[in-house]
Design an enzyme around this catalytic site. Structure first.
Site, PDB file in Angstrom:
ATOM      1  N   GLU A 288       0.843  -1.186   0.000  1.00 18.17           N
ATOM      2  CA  GLU A 288       0.000   0.000   0.000  1.00 18.17           C
ATOM      3  C   GLU A 288       0.883   1.241   0.000  1.00 18.17           C
ATOM      4  OE1 GLU A 288      -2.391   0.254   3.509  1.00 18.17           O
ATOM      5  OE2 GLU A 288      -0.707   0.007   4.872  1.00 18.17           O
ATOM      6  N   ARG A 292       0.805  10.285   3.569  1.00 11.04           N
ATOM      7  CA  ARG A 292       0.923  11.191   4.720  1.00 11.04           C
ATOM      8  C   ARG A 292       2.285  10.987   5.364  1.00 11.04           C
ATOM      9  NH1 ARG A 292       0.832   7.210   8.425  1.00 11.04           N
ATOM     10  NH2 ARG A 292      -0.625   5.476   8.142  1.00 11.04           N
TER      11      ARG A 292
END
Length: 447
Positions: A288, A292
């Protein structure tokens, strides 16, 4: 450059962002729930706005309340930290609509990586290695069984909107497929409001290794070295280090190149992390992308000597990056100090801290919002501190960590300090012989 940044978070990450902003001459706004009135991020920000009661849904997850705080303080940018709304595309979109800079990727970038199926399809197009899996969503038991036979058991079911280990189930045989699918869907629906599932080959003896990346607004992307996050409990990271004891230079170069390709595939802007599973044969697979800043960004900061929050803010303000790729220059390790009792099934241990002393010395860093007299609220994540040690070698780093953990005093609540003290003495850990299953047979002995 921004004049005023509102930090849409709490705890140590809010404090971390505020510190960098102050060094950059940028004014800061803290937001807080009534439970966090006495928190240090509130004390050290230039301004602070109470946005609601303790419940996250009524405070730190309330976009209307946060945007109201932005408006009344005239902030021109928002830093979301990690957790809460940091990967919420709707929040990024609202900021954009109101002319407020969201310090991170755009809403479309977040969406493209937020849905696991879309992310996987994007990686395949970018020629980034992915784990063999289902073609999109698992729509029925019959269809799932057909795909599982083609992939080969064991397989793992995952929520498309998942994270933090929620909505995940390993299936070893066709006979247990229906039951595990139902359990995963129920958990995913309760956690994310979306029970859509997909399936992948379950990678055996996996290591969790991630590559830190940064991209500017002009299409330039670079990687900032790797982190090994294999010591986990129920998919929650407990220890992170760089460089990975499992990596060699050949693998490092290949994974760095793949991470850059992944980020470029969505024209990524900001600081982010591309996460991979690496198997026993050193084959790696995209898992994944976290769009952030991450909890463990401190480890990368220590091995490349860069302030990643500062770099994140500069990119958001439109500055260009050099495009230089970085590699670890030293060894750094972070352990998460959580308000949990590891000897009582890791039960949360909120409460009043009566005594608090953090370790110090060369190569020792503590990022925390806790202090003597602070009350750890029961409403949020249990992490209260991060202890980061840095040295010339992994062996030296572990010795430094042992010394630092022995100096850490937190009284009034239970913490994970004793667990980490035991871990640092474990021969398998010291040898770097660690997979994501390491803790399943770790003999946790009360101190």
């Amino acid at each position: 450059m921004f004049k005023k940044i509102l930090v849409a978070n709490r705890g140590e990450i809010a404090l971390r962002v505020i510190r960098t902003c102050k060094e950059m001459g940028i004014s800061t706004v803290a937001i807080y729930s009534t439970a966090d009135k006495e928190s240090l991020h509130v004390r050290f920000a230039d301004e602070a706005v109470c946005i609601g009661p303790p419940s996250s849904s009524e405070s730190y997850l309330s976009i209307p309340k946060i945007m109201a705080a932005v408006e009344i303080t005239n902030a021109d940018a928002v830093h979301p930290g990690y957790g809460f709304l940091s990967e919420n595309a709707d929040f990024a979109e609202v900021c954009e609509e109101y002319g407020i800079k969201f310090i991170g990727p755009t809403a479309s970038m977040i969406r493209s990586m937020g849905d696991k199926i879309t992310a996987k399809e994007t990686m395949i197009k970018a020629k980034v290695p992915v784990v063999p899996g289902s073609d999109g969503q698992v729509k029925s038991v019959k269809e799932g069984l057909k795909d599982a036979k083609k992939i080969g058991y064991p397989v793992i079911l995952k929520a498309t909107a998942g994270g933090g280990g929620k909505g995940m189930r390993i299936v070893n045989t066709p006979e247990e497929f229906a039951e595990q699918l139902e359990k995963a869907q129920i958990e995913a629906g309760a956690s994310f409001g979306n029970d859509a599932m997909y399936m992948e080959k379950f990678v055996e003896e996996p290591r969790h290794i991630e590559i830190q990346v940064i991209g500017d607004q002009y299409g330039t992307v670079a990687h900032l070295s790797e982190r090994d996050c294999s010591v986990q409990r129920r998919h929650q990271k407990l220890v992170e280090e760089s460089p990975s004891p499992y990596m060699d230079q050949k693998l490092r170069l290949k994974m760095g190149k793949a991470a850059i390709a992944a980020a470029k595939a969505i024209n990524y802007e900001g600081v982010g992390t591309v996460e991979f599973l690496v198997d026993k044969n050193r084959k790696f697979y995209f898992m994944e992308m976290n769009t952030r800043i991450q909890v463990e960004h401190t480890v990368t900061e220590e091995v490349i000597n860069k302030d990643l929050i500062k770099e994140q803010i500069k990119v958001a303000a439109g500055e260009k990056i050099s495009g230089k790729n970085y590699f670890p220059e030293r060894h750094s390790m972070e352990v998460r100090i959580n308000a949990e009792d590891p000897y009582n099934d890791w039960r949360p241990s909120p409460g009043h801290i009566t005594s608090f002393h953090s370790p110090k010395g060369h190569g020792v860093r503590v990022d925390t919002h806790a202090f003597a007299g602070y009350t750890v609220p029961p409403y949020y994540d249990s992490m209260i501190a991060k202890l980061i040690c840095t040295a010339e070698s992994r062996e030296e780093c572990i010795k430094k960590m042992q010394r630092a953990l022995d100096e850490f005093i937190i009284e009034g609540i239970k913490t994970t300090v004793p667990f980490h003290q035991q871990l640092m003495k474990d021969e398998r850990f010291k040898a770097g012989s660690v997979t994501t299953k390491f803790l399943e047979d770790f003999d946790l002995k009360p101190q």
